[in-house]
Design an enzyme around this catalytic site. Structure first.
Site, PDB file in Angstrom:
ATOM      1  N   LYS A  11       8.318   8.210   7.633  1.00  0.00           N
ATOM      2  CA  LYS A  11       7.788   9.034   8.728  1.00  0.00           C
ATOM      3  C   LYS A  11       8.917   9.621   9.583  1.00  0.00           C
ATOM      4  CE  LYS A  11       3.516   6.440   8.783  1.00  0.00           C
ATOM      5  NZ  LYS A  11       2.339   6.091   9.543  1.00  0.00           N
ATOM      6  N   HIS A  96      -1.382  13.474   4.120  1.00  0.00           N
ATOM      7  CA  HIS A  96      -1.380  12.248   4.920  1.00  0.00           C
ATOM      8  C   HIS A  96      -2.264  12.457   6.149  1.00  0.00           C
ATOM      9  CE1 HIS A  96      -0.020   9.005   7.520  1.00  0.00           C
ATOM     10  NE2 HIS A  96       0.376   8.395   6.402  1.00  0.00           N
ATOM     11  N   GLU A 168      -6.271   5.725   2.046  1.00  0.00           N
ATOM     12  CA  GLU A 168      -5.815   5.217   3.335  1.00  0.00           C
ATOM     13  C   GLU A 168      -6.923   5.425   4.369  1.00  0.00           C
ATOM     14  OE1 GLU A 168      -1.274   5.097   3.588  1.00  0.00           O
ATOM     15  OE2 GLU A 168      -1.880   7.072   4.249  1.00  0.00           O
ATOM     16  N   SER A 214      -1.569  -0.487   7.152  1.00  0.00           N
ATOM     17  CA  SER A 214      -1.183  -1.805   7.705  1.00  0.00           C
ATOM     18  C   SER A 214      -0.815  -2.824   6.623  1.00  0.00           C
ATOM     19  CB  SER A 214      -2.285  -2.343   8.615  1.00  0.00           C
ATOM     20  OG  SER A 214      -2.492  -1.479   9.709  1.00  0.00           O
TER      21      SER A 214
HETATM   22  C1  PEP Z   1       0.780   5.238   6.515  1.00  0.00           C
HETATM   23  O1  PEP Z   1       1.072   5.921   7.479  1.00  0.00           O
HETATM   24  O2  PEP Z   1       0.597   5.772   5.397  1.00  0.00           O
HETATM   25  C2  PEP Z   1       0.659   3.812   6.688  1.00  0.00           C
HETATM   26  C3  PEP Z   1       0.088   3.150   5.732  1.00  0.00           C
HETATM   27  O3  PEP Z   1       1.148   3.290   7.847  1.00  0.00           O
HETATM   28  P1  PEP Z   1       1.153   1.758   8.264  1.00  0.00           P
HETATM   29  O4  PEP Z   1       1.588   0.968   7.051  1.00  0.00           O
HETATM   30  O5  PEP Z   1       2.150   1.654   9.363  1.00  0.00           O
HETATM   31  O6  PEP Z   1      -0.230   1.408   8.672  1.00  0.00           O
END
Ligand code: PEP
Length: 261
Positions: A11, A96, A168, A214
């Protein structure tokens, strides 16, 4: 053969070249002695540091976090697929949820990006997922089905099988709130069904589906091994090279375990 993917989405982190290079030093140290038969690691840094990520350990490939669908031209502030390709990028994350949220990206635009990534012989990692409100309204299946249908429309079987999907749920990103194992497995099944309807079983079986939201190494059994997911997309924890390599190791062990059954 089982194949797993561990994708690190760095990111908008690391605020200088020095920080990026410190990260790489630790990553190389952590993974230097490791060989993987079943796992591919992918790291998507900020575009600014992409050149620094040329010399990654063999088992880890260079990715990008986004891309504009056009090859070149008057598109201020954008990055073209050919720029990425020429820079050694092999995988591109598209759609995303943070791009959908902060840049207003729609499934139609993400579909265009997906075609463009494929056109330049890179692998798209396309993100799908519902919001908390959509899940609570009982609409998760409808949302996911609609996303897959739009994103994969007009793709040939040969194109479709190259795509990696990352499921996600938006409410699980950055929150430490996780879906249950059965919720993830159910989405895996929905995705399988839609892809089989759109293409055929053989094509569907070649399309990897990852879980993201997460994720930590300690959660892999719950989010991946027991759900049928073929890997993970990792945000925050990917900032710790040790964690990323640990996840690759755990997937490798899981693949070896399965190969013996
Ligand atoms: C993401 O942004 O794709 C992601 C999975 O973030 P995190 O693992 O921090 O929840």
């Amino acid at each position: 053969m089982t194949r797993f993917y561990v994708v690190g989405n760095l990111k908008m982190n690391m605020l200088s070249r020095e920080e990026a290079s410190q990260y790489l030093t630790v990553l190389r140290r952590e993974s230097s002695s490791k060989r993987y038969a079943y796992v591919t690691g992918i790291i998507a840094p900020s575009f600014l540091y992409s050149a620094q990520f040329d010399d990654l350990p063999k088992s880890i490939k260079k990715g990008a976090q986004n891309m504009f669908p056009e090859k070149s031209g008057s598109y201020t502030g954008e990055i073209s697929p050919l720029m990425l390709k020429n820079d050694g990028v092999e995988y591109v994350i598209i759609g995303h949820s943070e791009r959908r949220l902060y840049a207003g990206e729609t499934d139609e635009l993400i579909h265009e990006k997906l075609l463009s990534v494929l056109k330049y012989y890179m692998i798209p990692i396309v993100c799908i997922g519902e919001t908390r409100a959509q899940r609570e309204a009982g609409k998760a299946e409808q949302i996911i089905t609609g996303q897959i249908r739009t994103l994969f429309s007009d793709l040939s079987k040969l194109q479709a099988e190259k795509v990696i999907i990352a499921y996600e749920p938006r409410w699980a990103i950055g929150t430490d709130i996780l879906p249950t194992t059965s919720e993830i497995a159910e989405v895996r099944m929905i995705v399988r069904q839609v892809l089989t309807e759109m293409f055929d079983t053989a094509t569907e079986e070649r399309i990897a589906v990852l879980y993201g939201g997460s994720v930590k190494s300690s959660l892999l059994p719950q989010v991946a091994f027991e759900t049928g997911m073929e890997g993970v997309l990792v945000g925050r924890e990917s900032l710790f090279p040790y964690e990323l390599v640990k996840m690759m190791n755990l997937f490798e062990e899981e693949a070896i375990r399965r190969s013996k059954i």
